[in-house]
Write an enzyme that holds these catalytic residues in place. Structure first.
Site, short mmCIF file in Angstrom:
data_model
loop_
_atom_site.label_atom_id
_atom_site.label_comp_id
_atom_site.label_asym_id
_atom_site.label_seq_id
_atom_site.Cartn_x
_atom_site.Cartn_y
_atom_site.Cartn_z
N ASP A 181 0.68 -0.64 -0.22
CA ASP A 181 -0.14 -0.28 -0.10
C ASP A 181 1.39 0.69 -0.27
OD1 ASP A 181 -2.31 1.43 -0.08
OD2 ASP A 181 -1.72 1.71 2.50
N THR B 161 0.78 4.72 0.56
CA THR B 161 -0.01 5.63 2.18
C THR B 161 0.45 4.56 2.71
OG1 THR B 161 -1.48 6.55 0.90
CG2 THR B 161 -1.09 7.86 3.45
N ASP C 223 -0.83 -0.18 7.15
CA ASP C 223 -1.08 0.68 7.75
C ASP C 223 -2.64 0.85 8.32
OD1 ASP C 223 -0.99 2.16 6.31
OD2 ASP C 223 -0.45 3.70 7.50
#
Length: 828
Positions: free
Chosen positions: A301, A303, A553
């Site tokens: 991912d 970001t 996250d």
């Protein structure tokens, strides 16, 4: 919003909370990294095979054979003690580290929001939850609006919208929005204890390594059963052997069962977990370290993974003649009234002043929708405002002026994150039957917001290491695919001249299943992807035979993390991502991943070397027992002699081989195939020479115990020399395995050989080992001659591939992969 709630809601007082906790109304729960110390001792000591061996030792003791009894039980106790000590050490270390990632709860006490341990929550507490927060006690919502993920409880991944009066359950977590709920079920009455245990529970689920080892164990159990029945039948029916000899034979036969193989895997996992914990990664699933070295596709991912999840609002581009100051005030009020904070809203708060205002309708941000919205009906602020991805808002926009789209595209190509701020004067936010918000029509664009992501400094070198190790990298994000591609280029993607292949979520939705699978394999960058699409991408990769790792996250990554073979979460990420991940990067740093990969490689190489010794010895023993039974030539060893062979040539070398195991790429393919190249020739040659030396001395001396003694010496010598073949220090020894160059195993084998040869002449060692001197120097020279002939023969069998040619197969598949072993090691 939470600050506003806290200003009008007092919650319990600290005194009342403490009183309820003393009454047993607290949410007591322990976060465990595995089994208790008592469970570790019990499960390592009282295994099926240990119980059988200890029972045989007791029988031998009753039959007045104390030495055989001692050594029959010695291996079982030694393995149990080593494993128990190592596991307890690892458990204590991981218990301490797990406190760093323990979930927390936000509770209102005396009108102040406090962050406390979930165990301190009591019945009647008021708790606030926002995106990524885990519900730690069952209760009911008393304020706010949020979407919850209850997939850990129900198995359904669809967001569940909830508002005042709706129940919430521990184990669920917030996807979007913010809510206040009252704890009504705590402690053992709620789901939280089961969830906390399940997230970090020691797992007995078989790993790839364990599944292949299980094949060998099944085969060996058949051998144990066969010989066990034969010994029992010989004693009960044929009456050919006295009870003492039958019990001695049974104890040797049960040594065929590699009960300590699974034990050694557990210990290797524990040691690997402790090693990488020192490097900054917490292992939450037993197979996580091993799994990482099997990963051939790593999904990232953007970001919070490639970037630090810290954004800066670089520029505000007003549209339709609006003034920048006016837009900044609207934005400042909007994000403060929205309540739930994330990196984007925090960047806007830092750049735009404003005061929170009560909205009359709210649509919290959702990764699936990729927009948020508020409706105000105040004298100073009236209308509906939305903030989201330009592509998503476009169908609802007033199309009278779309010149801003080219500017947005240029910013995206430069690697910036772009959001569109828009408004409508009259329409209110509306909601569907399931509670999902809908965009109001004819939105007027107010401004483009240009954000800058901060890259993680270690991202480039880490990802380059993975690519050189043969791991395909795919970046999946909710951002514009061109923005993601620009960020990817900053961390080294596309530097080899190959064009980056991009695709967006809406484009994926148009593909049928077959085209979707092709696109998933061929695409490098995925943009505007929803959480459900992330999950589908990972599932499609796994369905095509890939071993998939996923990093993330945020709550939008949870579905994909659960779908992947290995989930990797950031410490600063949402509680939900940490709960479902196999690895947690404690300092949010990729630098721990190469270390974790190398530990996984170390485990695999160490276990492969250990299995070569184990299987050669066990299959050789099985052939000896069967051959001598057919020849009516007695039994090859006493229990004490069998234990001495195991200690000298197996237990001690295996421990150090695991400790000294090299790193380097693990060749793809079946573990069985990789082991057969070594084990099959070694077993055939060793069995032939062992049988020959035993029968020679049995026929020439007509002394069965002396033939057993000679075979014991010969077996230990050959077993120690096999250690050198397993880790070849020079080209001469590299017949059945790749050249190692590590001379430590060779020095260990030679040192143990010196101890063996000196033990008959050292009273304490002779008394302990029970090994008598040979009758003459001639006998010693004959054994040495057999050993040298065995070395040369085994080396020639490997060099000329005699077994391969006879079977018409190529067993030495390790040679083709040997050239790729050192890629990641060089990077590290």
């Amino acid at each position: 919003m939470t600050e506003v709630i806290a200003s009008v809601v007092q919650g319990l007082s600290e005194e009342e909370a403490q009183r309820r906790r003393r009454q047993g109304l607290g949410n007591e729960a322990q976060v465990k990294t595995g089994r208790s110390s008592f469970q570790i001792v019990r499960e390592n000591l009282f295994t099926f095979f240990n119980i059988v061996l200890l029972s045989l030792a007791a029988a031998l003791l009753i039959l007045d054979s104390p030495r055989d009894a001692l050594f029959t039980g010695a291996i079982a106790l030694l393995n149990a003690v080593i494993a128990t000590v190592q596991e307890i050490r690892a458990k204590r270390k991981l218990d301490a580290i797990a406190l760093l990632t323990r979930p927390t709860a936000k509770v209102i006490r005396n009108g102040i929001i406090r962050e406390i341990d979930p165990a301190e929550v009591v019945l009647g507490d008021l708790l606030t939850v926002g995106p990524g927060d885990q519900v730690v006690a069952d209760g009911v919502i008393v304020g706010g609006l949020a979407e919850f993920d209850e997939s850990l409880l129900t198995g359904e991944s669809n967001p569940v919208p909830k508002q005042a009066g709706d129940p919430v359950y521990s184990g669920s977590f917030v996807l979007s929005g913010e809510a206040l709920y009252e704890a009504q079920k705590v402690g053992l009455e709620s789901f939280v204890n089961k969830l906390a245990a399940g997230a970090r529970q020691f797992t007995r689920e078989l790993t790839p390594l364990q599944r292949e080892v299980n094949l060998f164990v099944r085969i060996l159990l058949v051998l144990v059963a066969y010989f066990g029945v034969a010994i029992a039948a010989n004693f009960l029916i044929m009456r050919d052997a006295p009870l003492l000899q039958s019990v001695q034979a049974a104890s040797v036969v049960f040594g065929l069962a590699p009960a300590s193989l699974f034990l050694m895997i557990v210990v290797a996992y524990a040691l690997g977990a402790v090693r990488i914990a020192d490097k900054g990664a917490l292992v939450q699933q037993a197979n996580a370290v091993e799994s990482l070295c099997h990963v051939d596709v790593l999904c990232l991912d953007k970001t919070g993974t490639l970037t630090t999840n810290r954004m800066h609002l670089k520029r505000i581009e007003p549209l339709r003649g609006h003034r920048e100051g006016e837009v900044r005030r609207w934005l400042g009020t909007y994000v403060r009234s929205l309540g739930a904070a994330n990196a984007t809203t925090e960047a806007i708060v830092a750049a735009c002043e404003g005061e929170a205002a009560p909205p009359c309708a709210i649509a919290p941000f959702s990764s699936a929708r990729q927009w948020s919205g508020l409706t105000f009906d105040l004298p100073s602020l009236r209308g509906t405002f939305v903030l989201g991805a330009p592509e998503i808002l476009q169908p609802a926009l007033d199309q009278s002026d779309d010149a801003w789209r080219n500017e947005a595209h240029l910013w995206a190509l430069a690697g910036h994150r772009i959001l569109l701020f828009a408004a409508a004067e009259r329409p209110l936010l509306t909601f569907g039957e399931a509670g999902e918000p809908r965009l109001p029509p004819r939105l007027t664009p107010l401004a483009l917001l240009v954000f800058v992501d901060e890259l993680r400094p270690e991202a480039r070198t880490t990802l380059e290491g993975f690519r050189r190790a043969g791991v395909a990298i795919k970046i999946i994000s909710g951002d514009n695919p061109h923005t993601v591609a620009a960020v990817a280029r900053q961390v080294g993607f596309g530097e080899d001249g190959a064009p980056l292949r991009l695709i967006s979520g809406p484009e994926l939705e148009l593909l049928d299943e077959a085209a979707f699978k092709v696109a998933v394999v061929e695409t490098d960058i995925f943009g505007r992807i929803t959480p459900e699409q992330k999950q589908r991408i990972v599932r499609a990769l796994r369905a095509q035979g890939h071993y998939v790792g996923m990093t993330g996250d945020g709550v939008n990554d949870v579905l994909a993390l659960k779908q992947a073979n290995l989930g990797i979460a950031m410490q600063s990420g949402a509680q939900a991502t940490r709960n479902v991940a196999g690895l947690v990067l404690l300092n949010d740093s990729f630098e721990a991943l190469p270390q974790a990969l190398m530990e996984g490689q170390r485990i695999m190489h160490g276990m492969e070397d250990t299995l070569r010794l184990y299987l050669t010895r066990i299959f050789t023993l099985a052939i000896l027992i069967n051959s001598l039974a057919l020849l009516s030539a007695g039994f090859p060893y006493t229990p004490a002699q069998n234990s001495m062979i195991a200690i000298f040539s197996l237990t001690i070398p295996a421990f150090f081989l695991t400790l000294w195991a090299p790193t380097g790429a693990v060749p793809r393919g079946s573990l069985v195939r990789k082991l057969v190249n070594f084990v099959l020739p070694a077993t055939i040659v060793t069995s032939f020479f062992s049988l020959t030396v035993y029968l020679y001395f049995l026929l020439t001396t007509e002394n069965w115990p002396y033939a057993q003694l000679i075979l014991t010496y010969a077996s230990i010598v050959k077993g120690l020399l096999l250690v050198i073949f397993v880790q070849p220090p020079t080209e001469f020894w590299a017949g059945g395995d790749r050249l190692s160059g590590d001379r430590r195993p060779t020095m260990l084998a030679l040192g143990l050989l010196v101890v063996l040869l000196s033990s008959p002449y050292n009273p304490p060692l002779r008394s302990f080992f029970g090994l008598s001197p040979l009758r003459s120097l001639t006998d010693g020279l004959i054994v040495a001659g057999f050993a040298l002939t065995w070395i040369v023969t085994l080396r020639l069998v490997w060099k000329w591939r005699i077994v391969d040619r006879y079977l018409d197969v190529n067993l030495a598949d390790w040679e083709s992969s040997n050239r790729n072993r050192s890629h990641l090691q060089e990077d590290a």
